[in-house]
Design a protein around this motif. Structure first.
Motif, PDB file in Angstrom:
ATOM      1  N   ASP A 188      62.742  44.337  81.980  1.00 20.24           N
ATOM      2  CA  ASP A 188      61.900  43.156  81.765  1.00 20.24           C
ATOM      3  C   ASP A 188      62.267  42.396  80.495  1.00 20.24           C
ATOM      4  O   ASP A 188      61.802  41.286  80.270  1.00 20.24           O
ATOM      5  N   LEU A 189      63.088  43.031  79.666  1.00 17.20           N
ATOM      6  CA  LEU A 189      63.419  42.404  78.384  1.00 17.20           C
ATOM      7  C   LEU A 189      64.843  41.854  78.379  1.00 17.20           C
ATOM      8  O   LEU A 189      65.796  42.538  78.762  1.00 17.20           O
ATOM      9  N   PHE A 190      64.962  40.613  77.932  1.00 18.94           N
ATOM     10  CA  PHE A 190      66.268  39.961  77.765  1.00 18.94           C
ATOM     11  C   PHE A 190      66.291  39.372  76.363  1.00 18.94           C
ATOM     12  O   PHE A 190      65.406  38.597  76.000  1.00 18.94           O
ATOM     13  N   ILE A 191      67.277  39.756  75.577  1.00 20.22           N
ATOM     14  CA  ILE A 191      67.424  39.129  74.253  1.00 20.22           C
ATOM     15  C   ILE A 191      68.849  38.613  74.111  1.00 20.22           C
ATOM     16  O   ILE A 191      69.811  39.384  74.221  1.00 20.22           O
ATOM     17  N   ARG A 192      68.967  37.335  73.921  1.00 23.45           N
ATOM     18  CA  ARG A 192      70.285  36.735  73.639  1.00 23.45           C
ATOM     19  C   ARG A 192      70.475  36.722  72.128  1.00 23.45           C
ATOM     20  O   ARG A 192      69.539  36.451  71.386  1.00 23.45           O
ATOM     21  N   ALA A 193      71.698  37.038  71.672  1.00 25.75           N
ATOM     22  CA  ALA A 193      71.995  36.950  70.246  1.00 25.75           C
ATOM     23  C   ALA A 193      72.985  35.807  70.018  1.00 25.75           C
ATOM     24  O   ALA A 193      74.042  35.770  70.653  1.00 25.75           O
ATOM     25  N   LEU A 194      72.604  34.874  69.162  1.00 26.53           N
ATOM     26  CA  LEU A 194      73.475  33.733  68.861  1.00 26.53           C
ATOM     27  C   LEU A 194      74.056  33.901  67.472  1.00 26.53           C
ATOM     28  O   LEU A 194      73.308  34.149  66.516  1.00 26.53           O
ATOM     29  N   LEU A 195      75.372  33.782  67.360  1.00 23.70           N
ATOM     30  CA  LEU A 195      75.998  33.804  66.042  1.00 23.70           C
ATOM     31  C   LEU A 195      76.449  32.388  65.708  1.00 23.70           C
ATOM     32  O   LEU A 195      77.242  31.795  66.441  1.00 23.70           O
ATOM     33  N   ASN A 196      75.922  31.875  64.619  1.00 25.66           N
ATOM     34  CA  ASN A 196      76.294  30.525  64.201  1.00 25.66           C
ATOM     35  C   ASN A 196      76.658  30.524  62.728  1.00 25.66           C
ATOM     36  O   ASN A 196      76.173  31.376  61.971  1.00 25.66           O
ATOM     37  N   PRO A 197      77.496  29.579  62.291  1.00 24.41           N
ATOM     38  CA  PRO A 197      77.845  29.515  60.872  1.00 24.41           C
ATOM     39  C   PRO A 197      76.575  29.370  60.027  1.00 24.41           C
ATOM     40  O   PRO A 197      75.608  28.746  60.454  1.00 24.41           O
ATOM     41  N   ALA A 198      76.598  29.991  58.857  1.00 28.91           N
ATOM     42  CA  ALA A 198      75.458  29.904  57.935  1.00 28.91           C
ATOM     43  C   ALA A 198      75.925  29.179  56.671  1.00 28.91           C
ATOM     44  O   ALA A 198      76.223  29.815  55.671  1.00 28.91           O
ATOM     45  N   PRO A 199      76.013  27.840  56.724  1.00 29.44           N
ATOM     46  CA  PRO A 199      76.559  27.099  55.590  1.00 29.44           C
ATOM     47  C   PRO A 199      75.709  27.282  54.329  1.00 29.44           C
ATOM     48  O   PRO A 199      76.205  27.118  53.213  1.00 29.44           O
ATOM     49  N   GLU A 200      74.427  27.660  54.510  1.00 26.00           N
ATOM     50  CA  GLU A 200      73.530  27.835  53.366  1.00 26.00           C
ATOM     51  C   GLU A 200      73.833  29.123  52.590  1.00 26.00           C
ATOM     52  O   GLU A 200      73.387  29.303  51.463  1.00 26.00           O
ATOM     53  N   SER A 201      74.622  30.010  53.226  1.00 24.01           N
ATOM     54  CA  SER A 201      74.920  31.275  52.568  1.00 24.01           C
ATOM     55  C   SER A 201      75.989  31.082  51.493  1.00 24.01           C
ATOM     56  O   SER A 201      76.810  30.177  51.572  1.00 24.01           O
TER      57      SER A 201
ATOM     58  N   LYS B  63      78.524  33.140  50.640  1.00 16.91           N
ATOM     59  CA  LYS B  63      79.877  33.353  51.154  1.00 16.91           C
ATOM     60  C   LYS B  63      79.975  32.807  52.574  1.00 16.91           C
ATOM     61  O   LYS B  63      78.959  32.627  53.252  1.00 16.91           O
ATOM     62  N   LYS B  64      81.198  32.585  53.013  1.00 17.32           N
ATOM     63  CA  LYS B  64      81.385  32.020  54.355  1.00 17.32           C
ATOM     64  C   LYS B  64      81.103  33.087  55.404  1.00 17.32           C
ATOM     65  O   LYS B  64      81.899  34.005  55.608  1.00 17.32           O
ATOM     66  N   THR B  65      79.971  32.968  56.067  1.00 18.15           N
ATOM     67  CA  THR B  65      79.621  33.941  57.094  1.00 18.15           C
ATOM     68  C   THR B  65      78.719  33.289  58.134  1.00 18.15           C
ATOM     69  O   THR B  65      78.521  32.075  58.122  1.00 18.15           O
TER      70      THR B  65
ATOM     71  N   PHE C 269      81.581  37.851  62.074  1.00 25.21           N
ATOM     72  CA  PHE C 269      80.654  36.989  61.318  1.00 25.21           C
ATOM     73  C   PHE C 269      81.443  36.125  60.319  1.00 25.21           C
ATOM     74  O   PHE C 269      81.197  34.927  60.188  1.00 25.21           O
ATOM     75  N   ASN C 270      82.380  36.759  59.618  1.00 20.19           N
ATOM     76  CA  ASN C 270      83.137  36.027  58.602  1.00 20.19           C
ATOM     77  C   ASN C 270      84.028  34.957  59.227  1.00 20.19           C
ATOM     78  O   ASN C 270      84.189  33.868  58.674  1.00 20.19           O
ATOM     79  N   LYS C 271      84.589  35.280  60.390  1.00 18.47           N
ATOM     80  CA  LYS C 271      85.451  34.303  61.069  1.00 18.47           C
ATOM     81  C   LYS C 271      84.629  33.084  61.507  1.00 18.47           C
ATOM     82  O   LYS C 271      85.069  31.942  61.354  1.00 18.47           O
ATOM     83  N   VAL C 272      83.447  33.349  62.049  1.00 16.43           N
ATOM     84  CA  VAL C 272      82.579  32.242  62.473  1.00 16.43           C
ATOM     85  C   VAL C 272      82.232  31.373  61.258  1.00 16.43           C
ATOM     86  O   VAL C 272      82.279  30.133  61.317  1.00 16.43           O
ATOM     87  N   GLY C 273      81.936  32.026  60.139  1.00 21.61           N
ATOM     88  CA  GLY C 273      81.622  31.283  58.916  1.00 21.61           C
ATOM     89  C   GLY C 273      82.814  30.490  58.413  1.00 21.61           C
ATOM     90  O   GLY C 273      82.684  29.326  58.026  1.00 21.61           O
ATOM     91  N   GLU C 274      83.980  31.112  58.465  1.00 21.08           N
ATOM     92  CA  GLU C 274      85.202  30.451  57.979  1.00 21.08           C
ATOM     93  C   GLU C 274      85.553  29.231  58.839  1.00 21.08           C
ATOM     94  O   GLU C 274      85.881  28.161  58.325  1.00 21.08           O
ATOM     95  N   LEU C 275      85.459  29.376  60.176  1.00 19.73           N
ATOM     96  CA  LEU C 275      85.805  28.259  61.062  1.00 19.73           C
ATOM     97  C   LEU C 275      84.775  27.139  60.945  1.00 19.73           C
ATOM     98  O   LEU C 275      85.095  25.963  61.053  1.00 19.73           O
ATOM     99  N   GLY C 276      83.505  27.526  60.786  1.00 20.33           N
ATOM    100  CA  GLY C 276      82.499  26.547  60.369  1.00 20.33           C
ATOM    101  C   GLY C 276      81.783  25.742  61.426  1.00 20.33           C
ATOM    102  O   GLY C 276      80.838  25.032  61.118  1.00 20.33           O
ATOM    103  N   LYS C 277      82.213  25.809  62.687  1.00 19.89           N
ATOM    104  CA  LYS C 277      81.544  24.967  63.684  1.00 19.89           C
ATOM    105  C   LYS C 277      81.228  25.739  64.967  1.00 19.89           C
ATOM    106  O   LYS C 277      80.172  25.550  65.572  1.00 19.89           O
ATOM    107  N   ILE C 278      82.138  26.609  65.366  1.00 18.18           N
ATOM    108  CA  ILE C 278      81.966  27.303  66.641  1.00 18.18           C
ATOM    109  C   ILE C 278      80.783  28.277  66.579  1.00 18.18           C
ATOM    110  O   ILE C 278      80.488  28.853  65.523  1.00 18.18           O
ATOM    111  N   GLY C 279      80.089  28.426  67.716  1.00 14.53           N
ATOM    112  CA  GLY C 279      79.022  29.407  67.824  1.00 14.53           C
ATOM    113  C   GLY C 279      79.347  30.386  68.946  1.00 14.53           C
ATOM    114  O   GLY C 279      80.081  30.049  69.885  1.00 14.53           O
TER     115      GLY C 279
END
Ligand SMILES: Cc1cc2nc3c(=O)[nH]c(=O)nc-3n(C[C@H](O)[C@H](O)[C@H](O)COP(=O)(O)OP(=O)(O)OC[C@H]3O[C@@H](n4cnc5c(N)ncnc54)[C@H](O)[C@@H]3O)c2cc1C
Ligand SMILES: *[C@@H]1O[C@H](CO)[C@@H](O)[C@H](O)[C@H]1NC(C)=O
Ligand SMILES: *[C@@H]1O[C@H](CO)[C@@H](O)[C@H](O)[C@H]1NC(C)=O
Ligand SMILES: *[C@@H]1O[C@H](CO)[C@@H](O)[C@H](O)[C@H]1NC(C)=O
Length: 550
Positions: A290-303, A305-307, A396-406
């Protein structure tokens, strides 16, 4: 009759390049011959044909509107994008039959469109200069719900919002497992399997398809009995545009509770997002269906370090008390609070997942056609062995480094482990922990920006190689991606490359079905199912042998 003979004769006589469609300096020429052909090819006498055919010359602004309303990916709406000679917009089944017969007679390449959400524009754009037409199904959009027998018949041009709304109108305890975006067309979405938030409970959309109507290359209107079990199997996940024109699907409804719970929480790496995603992988493979959880990884420009950061979005088929107890047992690390949870109805959960304010918005929004569009690139992967914390940190670091892709991580488990990989043409079942959708969306109309972001998706995909399923690396057909291969002149061998990624071991059976129902490869596109060498009249995409792919 004589014109049929003439055209087949022409086809025989001319060597490639060979166009049987009339050539003339008059841009209206095909339009005129098509209009002339339609009444003679209709199963019933019909005078309504002039109202369903658009050409750029005869109907310039109406043609442009019909063409553009369902272009959902702006990458395929440039001055360089090829445009159809005509657009045919059937209003009844016999219109579809006549259109297919005439396309065949006049030997004009056909593209079929329902909702227009194809990520590579396959339903309305061609990657080469060949005269073509669009068969646009948007007028065929009825949805008939029968609660007594728990079924719904939806025409190809209906959008998922129509489907969800019409079910809700009739029953508050039924729903249907299909996609999140409510403007997706039934024709394209469901023939490509149909993935949504109830997948762990009910599988994909095709697991509930019990009948279908299709117009085949001979112009015959066939239901399940008429088409036979092989084609019916292929239509469930094999992709529509390979076999003919899907007119409607009949589907079994599923039960949903009156109260559903949703939540969305975002965690930074400082809040242990990496550990949480690590845990999420194992929770989702075994937790209650009954449970579905999607996890989204997106750049965190506010952080600092780039992550990246992780957002967990959930749908629970039950109330929040039950959900809280489940979470405290299975996933206490997330620290979910009752205040994070919203108890709503199933139909409201559709709005919630589509990012519409369900409190302020009327449900009728689901019936609206919207012609909004962005520049899109999507790619996909499946993960079959858990990724280590170290691996996740690198991601996580790659997503932060690339900066746009999720990255959208979509869980499997539950029902998906119970359905054999060959039950339908859709093969991605047991053995998968989750599916990744690589997602890049932008608005700048600038070829340099497009190039930069297209490259970013490829760099990320390359980076992910060691974490994902391989031999072959597999992909989800509904997230169409030309990078994984396209049909080239030889047809079969190039088709096998992407075909095994989309269909795995079901590929060979799909080739057999394709060869049986469309032996001349009339319904073809950049990623259509190929026909074995020697069997086909047409190779690759092209009407001509020297396609740009060679
Ligand atoms: C914003 C967005 C969100 C999405 N979300 C999801 C999601 O949650 N889950 C998911 O599974 N997928 C999702 N997708 C992918 C979507 O399911 C596919 O793009 C699907 O093919 C769209 O169907 P369509 O009818 O809208 O598209 P179209 O572009 O009209 O068609 C897609 C393909 O199907 C063929 N086709 C269409 N109609 C017919 C027909 N009547 N007969 C034969 N062939 C036909 C076309 O020729 C084309 O090859 C999403 C896509 C977008 C753009
Ligand atoms: C296109 O234009 C022609 C010529 O003016 C007209 O007869 C026809 O009805 C138009 N088609 C549509 C679909 O409006
Ligand atoms: C799937 O494969 C199994 C084992 O090879 C076979 O027995 C079964 O008939 C197949 N099912 C379908 C629907 O083809
Ligand atoms: C793609 O981007 C990477 C850096 O992220 C760069 O090294 C590479 O040269 C780019 N490739 C192209 C074709 O632009």
């Amino acid at each position: 009759m004589s014109s049929i003979k003439l055209f087949s004769l022409m086809f025989f006589l001319c060597s490639s390049p060979c166009f049987s469609a009339p050539k003339s300096s008059d841009p209206n020429s095909l339009y005129k011959s098509f209009l002339k052909c339609l009444p003679t090819s209709s199963p019933k006498p019909d005078t309504s044909f002039p109202s369903i055919v658009y050409s750029s010359a005869a109907n310039s602004s109406a043609y442009t509107k019909v063409l553009q309303d369902r272009i959902k990916n702006l990458r395929y709406k440039t001055t360089a994008t090829s445009k159809p000679a005509i657009i045919v917009t059937p209003k009844k089944e016999t219109h579809v039959q006549a259109a297919v017969i005439c396309a065949k007679k006049l030997n004009i390449h056909i593209r079929i469109r329902s909702g227009g959400h194809d990520y590579e524009g396959v339903s309305y754009a061609l990657s080469e200069k060949t005269q073509f037409m669009i068969l646009d199904m948007f007028n065929l959009r009825s949805v008939n719900v029968n609660v007594a027998v728990e079924t719904v018949v939806a025409e190809a041009g209906a959008q998922l919002g129509d489907l969800y709304y019409r079910i809700w109108e009739k029953s508050k305890v039924h729903g249907f497992p299909a996609g999140v975006c409510v403007t997706l067309g039934v024709g394209g979405h469901i023939s490509g399997a149909g993935y949504g938030t109830m997948i762990r409970k009910y599988g994909v959309s095709v697991d509930h398809v019990i009948d279908a109507k299709i117009v085949d290359v001979k112009g015959r209107l066939l239901d399940r009995k008429g088409m036979g079990e092989d084609l019916f199997w292929a239509l469930r996940g094999g992709g529509g545009s390979n076999f003919g024109v899907i007119v409607s699907f009949t589907m079994k409804l599923v039960k949903v509770p009156k109260v559903i719970t949703v939540f969305k929480v975002t965690k930074t790496v400082e809040e242990k997002a990496v550990d949480l995603v690590f845990k999420w992988q194992s929770v989702m493979s075994t937790v209650d269906k009954d449970l579905f959880i999607r996890a989204l990884l997106n750049p965190a420009p506010e952080s600092k370090k780039k992550t990246a950061k992780a957002t967990f979005i959930a749908l629970f088929l039950g109330d929040s008390t039950k959900l809280m107890s489940l979470m405290s047992k299975s996933f206490p690390e997330l620290g979910l609070k009752k205040a994070d949870c919203f108890e709503i109805s199933w139909i409201q959960s559709i709005l919630y997942w589509f990012n519409i304010d369900y409190k302020k918005t009327k449900l009728e929004v689901l019936l609206e056609r919207n012609n909004g569009a962005n520049f899109l690139k999507r790619k996909s992967d499946y993960v079959q062995t858990p990724i280590t914390k170290q691996g996740l940190t690198a991601i996580f670091n790659k997503v932060g480094e690339l900066g746009k892709i999720g990255l959208a991580l979509n869980p499997y488990g539950g029902r998906m482990n119970e359905i054999p990989a060959n039950a339908t043409a859709f093969p991605h079942r047991a053995g998968n922990l989750f599916k990744i959708q690589y997602s890049l969306t932008w608005n700048e109309n600038d070829p340099k920006v497009t190039e930069k972001y297209m490259n970013q998706t490829r760099v990320m995909y390359e980076f992910m190689t060691k974490y994902v399923a391989k031999n072959p690396r597999i992909s989800f057909l509904n997230y169409k991606d030309f990078d994984i291969g396209v049909n080239k002149g030889d047809g079969y061998n190039s088709g096998k490359v992407f075909g095994q990624k989309y269909y795995k071991n079901n590929f060979d059976r799909l080739v057999k079905v394709k060869t049986a129902v469309d032996p001349e490869n009339f319904f073809r596109n950049e990623q259509s199912i190929p026909i074995p060498p020697g069997k086909k009249k047409h190779t690759g995409v092209s009407m001509v042998e020297d396609s740009i792919y060679q």
